[in-house]
Scaffold this motif. Structure first.
Motif, mmCIF file in Angstrom:
data_model
loop_
_atom_site.group_PDB
_atom_site.id
_atom_site.type_symbol
_atom_site.label_atom_id
_atom_site.label_comp_id
_atom_site.label_asym_id
_atom_site.label_seq_id
_atom_site.Cartn_x
_atom_site.Cartn_y
_atom_site.Cartn_z
ATOM 1 N N PHE A 153 1.004 -1.562 -0.169
ATOM 2 C CA PHE A 153 0.131 -0.209 0.113
ATOM 3 C C PHE A 153 0.817 1.136 0.210
ATOM 4 C CE2 PHE A 153 0.344 -1.069 5.084
ATOM 5 C CZ PHE A 153 1.011 0.557 5.140
ATOM 6 N N THR A 154 0.211 1.608 -0.325
ATOM 7 C CA THR A 154 1.000 3.771 -0.400
ATOM 8 C C THR A 154 0.100 4.374 0.544
ATOM 9 O OG1 THR A 154 1.985 5.414 -2.044
ATOM 10 C CG2 THR A 154 -0.609 4.870 -1.923
ATOM 11 N N THR A 155 0.993 5.889 1.124
ATOM 12 C CA THR A 155 0.325 6.835 1.846
ATOM 13 C C THR A 155 0.188 7.756 0.978
ATOM 14 O OG1 THR A 155 2.459 6.636 3.166
ATOM 15 C CG2 THR A 155 0.890 4.894 3.954
ATOM 16 N N TRP A 156 -0.392 8.907 2.389
ATOM 17 C CA TRP A 156 -0.542 9.962 2.028
ATOM 18 C C TRP A 156 -1.032 10.771 3.236
ATOM 19 C CZ3 TRP A 156 -3.772 6.984 -0.589
ATOM 20 C CH2 TRP A 156 -3.750 6.986 -2.213
ATOM 21 N N ARG A 157 0.104 12.007 3.341
ATOM 22 C CA ARG A 157 0.394 12.736 4.305
ATOM 23 C C ARG A 157 0.231 14.016 3.722
ATOM 24 N NH1 ARG A 157 5.593 11.838 6.320
ATOM 25 N NH2 ARG A 157 6.277 11.406 4.677
ATOM 26 N N VAL A 158 -0.848 14.820 4.642
ATOM 27 C CA VAL A 158 -0.487 16.804 4.320
ATOM 28 C C VAL A 158 -1.154 17.235 5.935
ATOM 29 C CG1 VAL A 158 -3.458 17.170 4.302
ATOM 30 C CG2 VAL A 158 -1.926 18.015 2.933
ATOM 31 N N VAL A 159 -0.396 18.293 6.336
ATOM 32 C CA VAL A 159 -0.744 19.179 7.025
ATOM 33 C C VAL A 159 -1.814 20.626 7.078
ATOM 34 C CG1 VAL A 159 0.080 20.881 8.766
ATOM 35 C CG2 VAL A 159 1.511 18.239 8.877
ATOM 36 N N ILE A 160 -2.643 20.714 7.253
ATOM 37 C CA ILE A 160 -3.807 21.767 7.285
ATOM 38 C C ILE A 160 -3.790 23.014 8.230
ATOM 39 C CG2 ILE A 160 -4.385 20.575 4.837
ATOM 40 C CD1 ILE A 160 -7.033 20.539 6.960
ATOM 41 N N PRO A 161 -4.231 23.881 7.832
ATOM 42 C CA PRO A 161 -5.119 25.134 9.527
ATOM 43 C C PRO A 161 -6.111 23.984 9.736
ATOM 44 C CG PRO A 161 -4.474 26.222 7.052
ATOM 45 C CD PRO A 161 -4.380 24.691 6.955
ATOM 46 N N ALA A 162 -6.682 23.867 10.745
ATOM 47 C CA ALA A 162 -7.887 23.625 11.480
ATOM 48 C C ALA A 162 -8.965 23.364 10.658
ATOM 49 C CB ALA A 162 -8.186 23.882 12.740
ATOM 50 N N PRO A 163 -10.004 22.900 10.187
ATOM 51 C CA PRO A 163 -11.459 23.511 10.250
ATOM 52 C C PRO A 163 -12.156 23.999 10.910
ATOM 53 C CG PRO A 163 -10.904 21.070 9.217
ATOM 54 C CD PRO A 163 -9.657 21.287 10.361
ATOM 55 N N ASP A 164 -12.723 24.969 10.344
ATOM 56 C CA ASP A 164 -14.052 25.662 11.022
ATOM 57 C C ASP A 164 -14.557 24.542 11.865
ATOM 58 O OD1 ASP A 164 -12.972 27.674 9.355
ATOM 59 O OD2 ASP A 164 -14.673 27.677 8.042
ATOM 60 N N ARG A 165 -14.886 23.348 11.464
ATOM 61 C CA ARG A 165 -15.756 22.660 12.491
ATOM 62 C C ARG A 165 -15.347 21.701 13.493
ATOM 63 N NH1 ARG A 165 -20.609 20.237 8.606
ATOM 64 N NH2 ARG A 165 -21.716 21.645 7.457
ATOM 65 N N ALA A 176 -2.315 -0.442 -3.584
ATOM 66 C CA ALA A 176 -2.113 0.441 -4.896
ATOM 67 C C ALA A 176 -0.742 -0.522 -5.382
ATOM 68 C CB ALA A 176 -1.451 1.863 -5.211
ATOM 69 N N PRO A 177 -0.316 -0.680 -6.386
ATOM 70 C CA PRO A 177 0.348 -1.090 -6.600
ATOM 71 C C PRO A 177 1.511 -0.033 -6.618
ATOM 72 C CG PRO A 177 -0.813 -1.547 -8.865
ATOM 73 C CD PRO A 177 -1.382 -0.484 -7.694
ATOM 74 N N PRO A 178 3.152 -0.536 -6.191
ATOM 75 C CA PRO A 178 3.957 -0.223 -5.597
ATOM 76 C C PRO A 178 4.487 0.816 -6.965
ATOM 77 C CG PRO A 178 5.261 -1.617 -6.800
ATOM 78 C CD PRO A 178 3.750 -2.269 -6.796
ATOM 79 N N GLY A 179 5.400 2.359 -6.268
ATOM 80 C CA GLY A 179 5.582 3.105 -8.075
ATOM 81 C C GLY A 179 4.185 3.932 -8.373
ATOM 82 N N GLY A 180 3.051 3.889 -8.161
ATOM 83 C CA GLY A 180 2.333 4.459 -8.793
ATOM 84 C C GLY A 180 1.990 5.707 -8.767
ATOM 85 N N ARG A 181 1.714 7.017 -9.211
ATOM 86 C CA ARG A 181 0.959 8.516 -9.302
ATOM 87 C C ARG A 181 -0.217 8.740 -9.583
ATOM 88 N NH1 ARG A 181 4.503 7.589 -5.631
ATOM 89 N NH2 ARG A 181 6.255 8.569 -5.243
ATOM 90 N N ALA A 182 -0.717 9.754 -8.772
ATOM 91 C CA ALA A 182 -2.077 10.471 -9.662
ATOM 92 C C ALA A 182 -1.299 10.634 -11.625
ATOM 93 C CB ALA A 182 -2.070 11.177 -9.105
ATOM 94 N N PRO A 183 -2.705 10.636 -11.974
ATOM 95 C CA PRO A 183 -2.481 11.541 -13.262
ATOM 96 C C PRO A 183 -2.373 12.424 -13.342
ATOM 97 C CG PRO A 183 -4.804 10.493 -13.245
ATOM 98 C CD PRO A 183 -3.453 10.140 -11.855
ATOM 99 N N ASP A 184 -3.182 13.523 -12.652
ATOM 100 C CA ASP A 184 -2.650 14.708 -12.392
ATOM 101 C C ASP A 184 -2.306 15.197 -11.435
ATOM 102 O OD1 ASP A 184 -4.844 13.421 -10.618
ATOM 103 O OD2 ASP A 184 -6.868 14.697 -11.840
ATOM 104 N N ASP A 185 -2.677 15.200 -10.231
ATOM 105 C CA ASP A 185 -2.355 15.617 -8.814
ATOM 106 C C ASP A 185 -2.813 14.122 -7.553
ATOM 107 O OD1 ASP A 185 -3.803 17.070 -6.845
ATOM 108 O OD2 ASP A 185 -4.097 17.875 -9.069
ATOM 109 N N LEU A 224 1.595 14.977 0.486
ATOM 110 C CA LEU A 224 2.901 14.117 0.467
ATOM 111 C C LEU A 224 2.657 12.755 -0.015
ATOM 112 C CD1 LEU A 224 4.984 15.485 2.967
ATOM 113 C CD2 LEU A 224 5.324 15.367 0.388
ATOM 114 N N ARG A 225 3.167 11.871 -1.365
ATOM 115 C CA ARG A 225 2.772 10.350 -0.912
ATOM 116 C C ARG A 225 4.150 9.461 -0.946
ATOM 117 N NH1 ARG A 225 -0.731 7.755 -6.509
ATOM 118 N NH2 ARG A 225 -0.339 5.458 -5.474
ATOM 119 N N HIS A 226 4.182 8.652 -0.301
ATOM 120 C CA HIS A 226 4.917 7.585 -0.315
ATOM 121 C C HIS A 226 4.350 6.066 -0.511
ATOM 122 C CE1 HIS A 226 6.700 11.116 1.513
ATOM 123 N NE2 HIS A 226 8.423 10.940 0.794
#
Length: 405
Positions: free
Chosen positions: A179-191, A223-232, A261-263
């Motif tokens: 499997f693959t992973t994504w990570r992101v840090v964002i401002p806190a949502p309003d809710r 997901a298969p290894p080495g995959g990337r999104a076709p757009d972002d 980030l994706r790894h």
């Protein structure tokens, strides 16, 4: 007597912890980092009580505990939002002797750097292990600017460790976990939201608060290894998780594509013969890469560094006995965590609909019958204590915890 000298290859969490711990044991050292600077890269990292107690050895445990943002409830959910099981921050802290702390990796790096002697980190300095050394012969590390001879070299150069390959060229190295992973840090949502991890069919999502007001979100999918999104990668997350319960859509709406980030995930399915050879020690992902499903990768690297420093003394002219003790202490423990993380990964990435339904039913039933059972999966991990007690004001050992390195 001349101070023994160490060279640390890699300025990640494990390497910096070692660099902070060794001077307290009478060692001089140099840290060689190939990156041009210690930039605020990465996303969130979870520090459990075991790592906090290890950080007490370098006077950093209480600083980390002060950054605990999880207060109250949380737990495990389905993509539709139903709670499968609940956890409480106070119960976690009571069971394991401290809070679970989520912080940005850059924050932890800054804290570790604050504990280093002045000028020990050399950035823009890719290094190669030329000779592991041995009895009566120093280890040798080469860089573009020259060579270093050292009583000890620490390979903290990550999952693709060149130091590991030099020591154990026949070892297959880490294996793709599926499997693959994504990570992101964002401002806190309003809710407002309660911290949660959500398990779907071959996919998981987690949303956790940080003390600075931001939110750390992570996802994983088969997901298969080495995959990337076709757009972002943000668009890929929208396709995979856009219809999941709140706050998932709010997080995705606030995320910028360039911040995701994706790894691919790899882990050390086959243990190394040892975590040392000659005058060289391996720590962290270089020694025992693991799936992130128990949040222990960085924690185990911190433990490694503190235990290694514990075994080294200022009069260590030949560190062979100390390094053998380090391997003896660390290899069984870390490989147990590797295997437990791999088992959890297999459970959270189930793709069969009947298997997922059975898993969710079992989790919900057990959660009702035995509240807090989920915490027991961390027994023997989060209740670890370092070889020497160094507990400042906030760092107490869990009652009845076994002391094992």
């Amino acid at each position: 007597m001349q101070q023994p000298r160490a060279v640390v290859i890699g300025a990640g969490v494990g390497g910096l912890t070692a660099a902070a711990a060794l001077p307290r044991r009478g060692w001089s050292l140099t840290v060689l980092e190939r990156a041009a600077r210690l930039e605020p890269v990465g996303a969130g990292i979870s520090l459990a009580p075991n790592a906090q107690r290890a950080l007490d050895a370098i006077d950093l445990g209480d600083d980390v505990r002060a950054l605990a943002a999880w207060r109250g409830g949380g737990g495990l959910r389905t993509p539709g939002g139903r709670w499968l099981s609940r956890m409480d921050s106070a119960a976690t802290a009571e069971r394991f002797g401290g809070p679970l702390v989520l912080l940005h990796r850059a924050t932890l790096v800054d804290l570790l750097v604050s504990r280093l002697p002045e000028g020990v980190v050399r950035t823009g300095a890719p290094a190669r292990l030329a000779d592991p050394g041995g009895a009566g012969r120093p280890a040798r590390v080469t860089t573009e600017d020259g060579a270093y001879e050292a009583d000890l070299v620490i390979g903290a150069d990550g999952i693709d460790s060149a130091v590991r390959r030099a020591l154990f060229p026949d070892h297959p190295g880490p294996r793709y976990a599926g499997f693959t992973t994504w990570r992101v840090v964002i401002p806190a949502p309003d809710r407002p939201f309660e911290p949660h991890e959500t398990w779907g069919r071959g996919r998981i999502w987690g949303t956790q608060p940080l003390e600075d007001g931001r939110v750390y979100a992570y996802a994983a999918a088969v997901a298969p290894p080495g995959g990337r999104a076709p757009d972002d990668e943000r668009s890929e997350l929208l396709r995979l998780y856009g219809d999941w319960h709140r706050p998932v859509p709010d997080v995705l709406a606030a995320a910028a594509p360039q911040d995701v980030l994706r790894h691919d995930i790899r882990y050390m399915a086959e243990p190394l013969p040892g975590y040392h050879r000659g005058r060289v020690a391996l720590l962290g992902d270089a020694a025992h890469a693991m799936a992130p499903t128990m949040g222990q990768g960085g924690n185990q690297a911190i433990e490694d560094a503190v235990v290694l420093a514990h075994h080294l003394t200022p009069d260590t002219a030949d560190p062979s006995a100390a390094l053998a003790a380090y391997t003896r202490d660390r290899l069984p423990r870390t490989m147990d965590v590797v295997r437990r993380s791999a088992r959890t990964a297999r459970m959270v990435t189930l793709t069969s609909a009947p298997a997922v339904a059975l898993r969710d039913t079992a989790i919900a039933a057990v959660g009702r019958l035995v509240p807090g059972l989920a915490l027991r999966s961390f027994d023997g991990i989060a209740d670890w204590s370092p070889p020497t007690r160094t507990y400042p004001s906030g760092g107490t050992a869990p009652s009845g915890a076994q002391r094992k390195a």
